[in-house]
Design a protein around this motif. Structure first.
Motif, PDB file in Angstrom:
ATOM      1  N   GLY A  66       0.778  -1.231   0.000  1.00  0.00           N
ATOM      2  CA  GLY A  66       0.000   0.000   0.000  1.00  0.00           C
ATOM      3  C   GLY A  66       0.810   1.281   0.000  1.00  0.00           C
ATOM      4  N   ILE A  67       2.104   1.194  -0.123  1.00  0.00           N
ATOM      5  CA  ILE A  67       2.934   2.394  -0.163  1.00  0.00           C
ATOM      6  C   ILE A  67       3.210   2.723  -1.628  1.00  0.00           C
ATOM      7  N   GLY A  68       3.193   3.993  -1.965  1.00  0.00           N
ATOM      8  CA  GLY A  68       3.331   4.403  -3.355  1.00  0.00           C
ATOM      9  C   GLY A  68       4.756   4.388  -3.887  1.00  0.00           C
ATOM     10  N   VAL A  69       5.746   4.390  -3.006  1.00  0.00           N
ATOM     11  CA  VAL A  69       7.149   4.439  -3.421  1.00  0.00           C
ATOM     12  C   VAL A  69       7.965   3.490  -2.554  1.00  0.00           C
ATOM     13  N   SER A  70       9.157   3.180  -3.014  1.00  0.00           N
ATOM     14  CA  SER A  70      10.130   2.460  -2.199  1.00  0.00           C
ATOM     15  C   SER A  70      11.004   3.504  -1.521  1.00  0.00           C
ATOM     16  N   PRO A  71      11.047   3.539  -0.191  1.00  0.00           N
ATOM     17  CA  PRO A  71      11.881   4.533   0.486  1.00  0.00           C
ATOM     18  C   PRO A  71      13.342   4.405   0.065  1.00  0.00           C
ATOM     19  N   LYS A  72      13.974   5.543  -0.146  1.00  0.00           N
ATOM     20  CA  LYS A  72      15.378   5.533  -0.548  1.00  0.00           C
ATOM     21  C   LYS A  72      16.136   6.609   0.216  1.00  0.00           C
ATOM     22  N   VAL A  73      17.452   6.550   0.129  1.00  0.00           N
ATOM     23  CA  VAL A  73      18.303   7.533   0.788  1.00  0.00           C
ATOM     24  C   VAL A  73      17.957   8.913   0.241  1.00  0.00           C
ATOM     25  N   GLY A  74      17.779   9.862   1.127  1.00  0.00           N
ATOM     26  CA  GLY A  74      17.418  11.220   0.741  1.00  0.00           C
ATOM     27  C   GLY A  74      15.961  11.551   1.023  1.00  0.00           C
ATOM     28  N   ASP A  75      15.130  10.527   1.182  1.00  0.00           N
ATOM     29  CA  ASP A  75      13.729  10.759   1.539  1.00  0.00           C
ATOM     30  C   ASP A  75      13.639  11.095   3.019  1.00  0.00           C
ATOM     31  N   VAL A  76      12.474  11.572   3.425  1.00  0.00           N
ATOM     32  CA  VAL A  76      12.215  11.881   4.826  1.00  0.00           C
ATOM     33  C   VAL A  76      11.007  11.065   5.262  1.00  0.00           C
ATOM     34  N   ALA A  77      11.150  10.322   6.360  1.00  0.00           N
ATOM     35  CA  ALA A  77      10.029   9.581   6.936  1.00  0.00           C
ATOM     36  C   ALA A  77       9.488  10.415   8.084  1.00  0.00           C
ATOM     37  N   ILE A  78       8.182  10.646   8.066  1.00  0.00           N
ATOM     38  CA  ILE A  78       7.549  11.475   9.087  1.00  0.00           C
ATOM     39  C   ILE A  78       6.638  10.593   9.926  1.00  0.00           C
TER      40      ILE A  78
ATOM     41  N   GLU B  26      10.618  13.999  12.141  1.00  0.00           N
ATOM     42  CA  GLU B  26      11.142  13.785  10.795  1.00  0.00           C
ATOM     43  C   GLU B  26      12.449  13.002  10.889  1.00  0.00           C
ATOM     44  N   TYR B  27      12.482  11.863  10.214  1.00  0.00           N
ATOM     45  CA  TYR B  27      13.669  11.024  10.153  1.00  0.00           C
ATOM     46  C   TYR B  27      14.223  11.094   8.735  1.00  0.00           C
ATOM     47  N   HIS B  28      15.427  11.582   8.584  1.00  0.00           N
ATOM     48  CA  HIS B  28      16.075  11.608   7.280  1.00  0.00           C
ATOM     49  C   HIS B  28      16.663  10.218   7.025  1.00  0.00           C
ATOM     50  N   ILE B  29      16.309   9.626   5.920  1.00  0.00           N
ATOM     51  CA  ILE B  29      16.748   8.265   5.611  1.00  0.00           C
ATOM     52  C   ILE B  29      18.189   8.312   5.121  1.00  0.00           C
ATOM     53  N   VAL B  30      19.081   7.650   5.877  1.00  0.00           N
ATOM     54  CA  VAL B  30      20.496   7.645   5.532  1.00  0.00           C
ATOM     55  C   VAL B  30      20.966   6.283   5.023  1.00  0.00           C
ATOM     56  N   HIS B  31      20.153   5.250   5.207  1.00  0.00           N
ATOM     57  CA  HIS B  31      20.479   3.919   4.693  1.00  0.00           C
ATOM     58  C   HIS B  31      19.178   3.160   4.531  1.00  0.00           C
ATOM     59  N   ASN B  32      19.068   2.385   3.454  1.00  0.00           N
ATOM     60  CA  ASN B  32      17.834   1.613   3.255  1.00  0.00           C
ATOM     61  C   ASN B  32      18.144   0.172   2.908  1.00  0.00           C
ATOM     62  N   ASP B  33      17.200  -0.696   3.263  1.00  0.00           N
ATOM     63  CA  ASP B  33      17.294  -2.120   2.985  1.00  0.00           C
ATOM     64  C   ASP B  33      15.892  -2.584   2.611  1.00  0.00           C
ATOM     65  N   PRO B  34      15.642  -2.878   1.336  1.00  0.00           N
ATOM     66  CA  PRO B  34      14.271  -3.203   0.917  1.00  0.00           C
ATOM     67  C   PRO B  34      13.788  -4.591   1.316  1.00  0.00           C
ATOM     68  N   ASN B  35      14.663  -5.488   1.768  1.00  0.00           N
ATOM     69  CA  ASN B  35      14.271  -6.862   2.093  1.00  0.00           C
ATOM     70  C   ASN B  35      13.471  -7.478   0.956  1.00  0.00           C
ATOM     71  N   ASN B  36      14.093  -7.502  -0.187  1.00  0.00           N
ATOM     72  CA  ASN B  36      13.506  -8.045  -1.410  1.00  0.00           C
ATOM     73  C   ASN B  36      14.341  -9.265  -1.776  1.00  0.00           C
ATOM     74  N   TYR B  37      13.905 -10.426  -1.322  1.00  0.00           N
ATOM     75  CA  TYR B  37      14.721 -11.627  -1.421  1.00  0.00           C
ATOM     76  C   TYR B  37      14.638 -12.330  -2.769  1.00  0.00           C
ATOM     77  N   ASP B  38      13.523 -12.177  -3.457  1.00  0.00           N
ATOM     78  CA  ASP B  38      13.365 -12.856  -4.741  1.00  0.00           C
ATOM     79  C   ASP B  38      13.356 -11.880  -5.918  1.00  0.00           C
ATOM     80  N   ALA B  39      13.705 -10.630  -5.678  1.00  0.00           N
ATOM     81  CA  ALA B  39      13.744  -9.564  -6.696  1.00  0.00           C
ATOM     82  C   ALA B  39      12.369  -9.247  -7.256  1.00  0.00           C
ATOM     83  N   VAL B  40      11.312  -9.704  -6.582  1.00  0.00           N
ATOM     84  CA  VAL B  40       9.947  -9.408  -7.023  1.00  0.00           C
ATOM     85  C   VAL B  40       9.136  -8.812  -5.878  1.00  0.00           C
ATOM     86  N   THR B  41       9.181  -9.426  -4.712  1.00  0.00           N
ATOM     87  CA  THR B  41       8.319  -9.062  -3.596  1.00  0.00           C
ATOM     88  C   THR B  41       9.102  -8.302  -2.533  1.00  0.00           C
TER      89      THR B  41
END
Length: 121
Positions: free
Chosen positions: A77-89, A95-110
């Motif tokens: 239900g989220i419109g984007v994949s959070p990435k470095v440079g985004d802000v999580a509120i 406000e949390y500035h995203i400095v590192h992200n890990d998508p936990n995408n194990y099969d490159a699909v989900t």
């Protein structure tokens, strides 16, 4: 086609974040037009997130600060994949500035869950 195991893990992560997390937003700022200039445009994407403190053994004062939080963000239900440079509120307006992200995408699909490092500046 996504693996049924990862789909179940994604649903479990969603259920837990819905139960224990809070409403929030991911704010992404698009850069200004290189020709006309101006300011970037901020767009908010609603999400559910759960902020958690880092274990003390991982806090080194350089890569991970004592005030940093691990943010678990639901992937459904989220419109984007959070990435470095985004802000999580968070729900309280933090406000949390995203400095590192890990998508936990194990099969490159989900995308099972997004785990990002948020820094309060």
């Amino acid at each position: 086609m996504s693996n049924p195991l990862y789909t179940r893990l994604q649903a479990t992560a969603k259920r837990l974040i819905e139960k224990y997390g809070q409403a929030g937003n991911i704010r992404r700022i698009t850069p200004p037009d290189p020709v006309t200039g101006g300011d970037g445009t901020a767009t908010d994407y609603p999400c559910r997130l759960f902020p958690a403190s880092y274990d003390r053994r991982y806090v080194d004062g350089t890569n991970i600060l004592a005030s940093d939080k691990q943010l678990y963000i639901g992937a459904i239900g989220i419109g984007v994949s959070p990435k470095v440079g985004d802000v999580a509120i968070g729900a309280d307006g933090t406000e949390y500035h995203i400095v590192h992200n890990d998508p936990n995408n194990y099969d490159a699909v989900t995308n099972v869950v997004f785990i990002v490092q948020g820094r309060i500046l």
